[in-house]
Every structure is written in structure tokens, then in C-alpha cells.
Write a protein that holds these residues in place. Structure first.
Motif, PDB file in Angstrom:
ATOM      1  N   MET A   1      46.529  50.115 -31.782  1.00 24.49           N
ATOM      2  CA  MET A   1      46.477  48.664 -31.676  1.00 24.49           C
ATOM      3  C   MET A   1      47.833  48.086 -32.092  1.00 24.49           C
ATOM      4  O   MET A   1      48.467  48.570 -33.021  1.00 24.49           O
ATOM      5  CB  MET A   1      45.366  48.113 -32.568  1.00 24.49           C
ATOM      6  N   ALA A   2      48.285  47.043 -31.367  1.00 23.65           N
ATOM      7  CA  ALA A   2      49.540  46.391 -31.715  1.00 23.65           C
ATOM      8  C   ALA A   2      49.321  45.418 -32.866  1.00 23.65           C
ATOM      9  O   ALA A   2      48.319  44.700 -32.914  1.00 23.65           O
ATOM     10  CB  ALA A   2      50.101  45.646 -30.510  1.00 23.65           C
ATOM     11  N   LEU A   3      50.270  45.400 -33.789  1.00 27.02           N
ATOM     12  CA  LEU A   3      50.231  44.433 -34.879  1.00 27.02           C
ATOM     13  C   LEU A   3      50.645  43.059 -34.371  1.00 27.02           C
ATOM     14  O   LEU A   3      51.429  42.945 -33.419  1.00 27.02           O
ATOM     15  CB  LEU A   3      51.189  44.858 -35.988  1.00 27.02           C
ATOM     16  N   PRO A   4      50.173  41.995 -35.008  1.00 27.58           N
ATOM     17  CA  PRO A   4      50.582  40.646 -34.602  1.00 27.58           C
ATOM     18  C   PRO A   4      51.941  40.278 -35.182  1.00 27.58           C
ATOM     19  O   PRO A   4      52.043  39.490 -36.131  1.00 27.58           O
ATOM     20  CB  PRO A   4      49.458  39.768 -35.171  1.00 27.58           C
ATOM     21  N   THR A   5      52.997  40.829 -34.615  1.00 26.11           N
ATOM     22  CA  THR A   5      54.352  40.523 -35.081  1.00 26.11           C
ATOM     23  C   THR A   5      55.050  39.522 -34.173  1.00 26.11           C
ATOM     24  O   THR A   5      56.213  39.201 -34.388  1.00 26.11           O
ATOM     25  CB  THR A   5      55.191  41.807 -35.182  1.00 26.11           C
ATOM     26  N   PHE A   6      54.329  39.037 -33.139  1.00 27.93           N
ATOM     27  CA  PHE A   6      54.832  37.986 -32.265  1.00 27.93           C
ATOM     28  C   PHE A   6      53.830  36.835 -32.261  1.00 27.93           C
ATOM     29  O   PHE A   6      52.621  37.051 -32.385  1.00 27.93           O
ATOM     30  CB  PHE A   6      54.991  38.494 -30.818  1.00 27.93           C
ATOM     31  N   GLY A   7      54.332  35.613 -32.097  1.00 28.20           N
ATOM     32  CA  GLY A   7      53.450  34.485 -31.883  1.00 28.20           C
ATOM     33  C   GLY A   7      52.842  33.900 -33.139  1.00 28.20           C
ATOM     34  O   GLY A   7      53.281  34.187 -34.265  1.00 28.20           O
ATOM     35  N   PRO A   8      51.792  33.104 -32.984  1.00 23.07           N
ATOM     36  CA  PRO A   8      51.241  32.341 -34.112  1.00 23.07           C
ATOM     37  C   PRO A   8      50.554  33.200 -35.165  1.00 23.07           C
ATOM     38  O   PRO A   8      50.365  32.753 -36.296  1.00 23.07           O
ATOM     39  CB  PRO A   8      50.233  31.397 -33.444  1.00 23.07           C
ATOM     40  N   HIS A   9      50.170  34.422 -34.819  1.00 22.36           N
ATOM     41  CA  HIS A   9      49.481  35.279 -35.790  1.00 22.36           C
ATOM     42  C   HIS A   9      50.448  36.163 -36.578  1.00 22.36           C
ATOM     43  O   HIS A   9      50.011  37.000 -37.378  1.00 22.36           O
ATOM     44  CB  HIS A   9      48.454  36.165 -35.079  1.00 22.36           C
TER      45      HIS A   9
END
Length: 301
Positions: free
Chosen positions: A1-9
Motif C-alpha cells: 500500500m502507498a503511504l499518503p505522502t502526497f496531497g491533503p492526507h
């Protein structure tokens, strides 16, 4: 799973929540991408999403710092970059950072390197766009020497490292696995000659496996065991409410169609597949829910 390192999260809370939930749900690895700059008018088309860079890329975290944070909130999952641009810093500095992360995570690092696609990012960090392949080759030389036992020294066309002793040793011996992103014949030959694996992005499986066969043949020609190489496939789903024509998958589709794609990928020889649910507009809770439904669906098959 990709971590939320882009965007609002891309927040401390988002990374901690996704990391813990993914590990508890049974995911085997967490992955980050790399972005240093989002120009107002890019000179090159984005390689995906219809050629337009996602707005989420305007907010981007440092991938290795984010993985270090995820490492502190997990104990089992592996931590990878797909991909880290390996040319935006001197290879000796990169070697120290990667080794530190491997030590702090107790040997859970997968080093995924790529060349990027946007000239503006190279200009912003003062690295020439031309000669990227040769720069990557020499960077790999320095990484290998840093991780080897004995005295470190390197003298090449681009980098010189005076003879030195490096006491910082990676947890994984002899070194963390290095995987490369590549789609050109020259790049795929580099995977076959030098890497522990390949980092493609999702495509129709017959094309994917034809490229993998080419890498395996090149590895054999280079005197390497192709069976020792590993493929980790990135999927950036564009989720639809209604089922699409099968020919459109994995470009778009329902969650069930992506589940079927993952099962088929495993059956054809893909070793690992990870989903970046941040590519679709979702809340953080929706992202977690999608990830849970996806892995449950794959397991059910």
C-alpha cells in the motif's frame, strides 16, 4: 500500500494511521514516491492520468523521512520507494541516509530508484538532465562500495570519494535490495545487470510479462540468475462506479476489477503489487476502507 505522502492526507496523523492500519490488515509493505517540484507549466507530459500531473503532487513530503516516520509506527511491514530519484543528491549522502533508515527500521528497507521524467526538477537541484543513465550507473557503484566490507574509496567521471572507513553498516547484509524503474531497452538491461528487481507501473499483463521476460533473458546473458530478481508493480487506480470494458483495466475500473487484476497479476508471476489509493479523490477514512476491501477481496480469491 502507498503511504499518503502526497496531497491533503500527507500529515503525521495520516501516515501514522495508514501505516498502522495497513500492517494490522495484513499488507506486507508500504511505499512512497518522490517529487521535489511541481512547475506551473511542466515541459513534459506526466506519465499517466492523461498526461496531466495530479493536483495532489503540489503537496509532497520527503519520501525517506516519511518512511522513517512509518518505521517508528510499525514493526513488520517492509518500507520501499517507488521510486526515489537517486540523482538529486550526491551518492555518498544518499548511501548514508538509506543505511540509516535500514538500521532504524531493523532491516525493512527496499531501495527503489528511478530517473524521473521532468527536466524542471533536475534544473531546480542543479543536476544535469543529460547523462542521467551514466550518473545512475556511477551512483550505484558508490552505493555498492559503501555497503561492501572494507575501506571505501571511489574515483569516477562524476564523483570522487577519498579513501575512508565507514562504520555505519546496513542491517540487511550484504545490503538492502535495490530495485530500478525502467521502461526503455537500455534501462531494462540495467535492471538485468545490476539490480535486485524491477519497479514497473500497471499495464496490461501480456505487455508487462513480455517486458519481464526480456529482463530475465538479459539477466541470463549477463551471467545472473533471473529467478533471484523480483518485480514490484505499482497500481494507481482510477476507480469507477460502473464496471468498465476489460481492455480499460488497469487504466480504470471498479474496485472489484482491480481485485481481479491483482489476482491475475499474481498468477502470471508478479511478485508484489501495491495500490496507491491517493490517486483517487477520497477522504482518509475512505482510503482506509478501500484498502481494507481490496486486501479482503484479494484474499477471498
Amino acid at each position: 500500500m502507498a503511504l499518503p505522502t502526497f496531497g491533503p492526507h500527507a500529515t503525521a496523523e495520516g501516515i501514522a494511521h495508514v501505516s498502522r492500519t495497513a500492517e494490522l490488515s495484513g499488507y506486507d509493505s508500504l511505499w512512497t514516491g518522490d517529487r521535489i517540484l511541481t512547475p506551473s507549466v511542466p515541459s513534459a507530459r506526466y506519465p499517466g492520468a492523461g498526461g496531466v500531473m495530479p493536483r495532489s503532487h503540489e503537496n509532497h513530503m520527503d519520501p525517506l523521512t516519511a518512511l522513517s516516520f512509518a518505521a517508528a509506527h510499525t514493526g513488520r511491514v517492509r518500507l520501499g520507494t517507488s521510486t526515489l530519484n537517486g540523482l538529486w543528491q550526491p551518492p555518498l549522502v544518499l548511501a548514508r541516509t538509506l543505511t540509516t533508515l535500514d538500521v532504524l527500521s531493523r532491516g525493512r528497507l527496499d531501495v527503489g530508484l528511478g530517473l524521473g521524467w521532468m527536466p524542471e526538477e533536475y534544473a531546480a537541484v542543479g543536476v544535469p538532465w543529460d547523462g542521467r543513465g551514466a550518473r545512475l550507473e556511477e551512483s550505484l557503484d558508490v552505493l555498492e562500495k559503501y555497503w561492501a566490507d572494507g575501506v571505501l574509496a571511489h574515483e569516477g567521471p562524476l564523483f570522487t570519494v577519498p579513501e575512508a572507513v565507514t562504520g555505519l553498516r546496513p542491517h540487511q547484509r550484504p545490503a538492502p535490495p535495490v530495485l530500478l524503474a525502467a521502461f526503455t531497452p537500455r534501462g531494462m538491461r540495467r535492471v538485468a545487470r545490476r539490480a535486485d528487481g524491477w519497479l514497473p507501473t500497471a499495464m496490461r499483463l501480456p505487455r508487462l510479462m513480455a517486458m519481464w521476460t526480456s529482463i530475465a533473458e538479459e539477466a541470463t546473458a549477463a551471467g545472473r540468475d533471473p529467478g533471484a530478481l523480483r518485480m514490484v508493480l505499482r497500481v494507481n487506480p482510477e476507480l469507477t462506479d460502473a464496471k468498465v470494458d476489460p481492455e480499460q483495466v488497469p487504466g480504470s475500473g471498479t474496485l472489484d476489477q482491480y481485485i481481479d487484476y491483482a489476482r491475475q497479476a499474481a498468477g502470471t508471476g508478479v511478485h508484489e503489487l501495491f495500490m496507491d489509493f491517493g490517486q483517487s479523490p477520497t477522504t482518509l477514512d475512505e482510503r482506509i476502507d478501500l484498502a481494507g476491501r481490496f486486501i479482503d477481496g484479494v484474499r477471498a480469491g
